[in-house]
Design a protein around this motif. Structure first.
Motif, PDB file in Angstrom:
ATOM      1  N   ARG A  85       5.189  -9.130  -5.108  1.00 24.07           N
ATOM      2  CA  ARG A  85       4.346 -10.333  -4.984  1.00 24.07           C
ATOM      3  C   ARG A  85       4.509 -11.213  -6.226  1.00 24.07           C
ATOM      4  NH1 ARG A  85       4.058 -12.491  -1.406  1.00 24.07           N
ATOM      5  NH2 ARG A  85       2.164 -13.607  -1.893  1.00 24.07           N
ATOM      6  N   ASN A 109      -0.828  -2.446   5.826  1.00 25.27           N
ATOM      7  CA  ASN A 109       0.335  -1.577   6.003  1.00 25.27           C
ATOM      8  C   ASN A 109       0.048  -0.094   5.786  1.00 25.27           C
ATOM      9  OD1 ASN A 109       2.570  -3.526   6.530  1.00 25.27           O
ATOM     10  ND2 ASN A 109       1.787  -4.378   4.623  1.00 25.27           N
ATOM     11  N   GLU A 156      -4.194  -9.905  -3.067  1.00 26.02           N
ATOM     12  CA  GLU A 156      -3.136  -9.917  -2.050  1.00 26.02           C
ATOM     13  C   GLU A 156      -2.512  -8.528  -1.895  1.00 26.02           C
ATOM     14  OE1 GLU A 156      -0.101 -12.937  -2.499  1.00 26.02           O
ATOM     15  OE2 GLU A 156      -1.601 -14.355  -3.264  1.00 26.02           O
ATOM     16  N   LEU A 195      -2.382  -6.475   1.550  1.00 28.18           N
ATOM     17  CA  LEU A 195      -1.129  -5.981   2.116  1.00 28.18           C
ATOM     18  C   LEU A 195      -1.161  -4.462   2.288  1.00 28.18           C
ATOM     19  CD1 LEU A 195       1.448  -8.195   0.189  1.00 28.18           C
ATOM     20  CD2 LEU A 195       1.036  -8.190   2.659  1.00 28.18           C
TER      21      LEU A 195
END
Length: 183
Positions: free
Chosen positions: A81, A60, A52, A56
């Motif tokens: 997270r 980004n 994850e 991300l």
């Protein structure tokens, strides 16, 4: 002309998210995994969180302003997270020493076992401390972050981090002394 490449520990990261993520995963993948494992205590969950984090970061990357080094940025994403996950559910597995995930044994077996036992014993005491003390000790001693990097990764003021680190050291030292742990 476009935005310049990001630099981190003498490694240039491409402006292209795909190329940059590949480099970040190669350089910081194990570090992100260790950090997630430290927070969560579950290897499989840590692997999921690590994936994850890089998803991300990929999404980004074009928004990354370079206010911190890439390593700090990735650890901040990892911490956030993990914190999100911990709000939902706390894992029952207690992590052993996160430094030894994917690390080959390089000394003789007896020395390595003793070293790992000592580090695991210290980590058990660290895990008895409140989470904000665990966090600063882990980031400072296990990831070699300085107090400014810890502040950026956690979102807390650097003075707060220095105070927590000082109190965490005192508490841990007291626990280890009480147990008769030899340095």
């Amino acid at each position: 002309m476009g935005r310049p490449s990001h630099k981190d520990n003498n490694l240039n990261f491409s402006k292209d998210p795909s190329a940059a993520i590949e480099d970040m995963m190669n350089q910081y993948g194990t570090l992100v995994l260790r950090t997630a494992y430290f927070y969560l205590g579950d290897r499989h969950l840590a692997e999921d969180i690590s994936q994850e984090v890089f998803i991300l970061a990929y999404r980004n990357w074009t928004k990354f302003r370079g206010d911190s080094i890439v390593k700090t940025w990735l650890i901040k994403i990892t911490i956030n997270r993990c914190r999100d996950h911990l709000r939902l559910k706390r894992s029952a597995e207690i992590p052993s020493d996160t430094l030894f995930i994917n690390e080959p044994i390089t000394r003789n077996l007896e020395e390595e076992v003793i070293k790992r036992m000592n580090r695991t014993e210290i980590l058990k005491h660290v895990l008895t401390l409140p989470l904000h003390y665990q966090e600063v000790l882990y980031l400072f001693y296990y990831l070699d972050f300085n107090t400014l990097e810890i502040a950026k990764a956690t979102g807390d003021p650097e003075g707060t981090i220095r105070g927590r680190l000082h109190r965490a050291r005192k508490l841990l030292g007291g626990l280890l002394e009480k147990e008769g742990f030899n340095k």
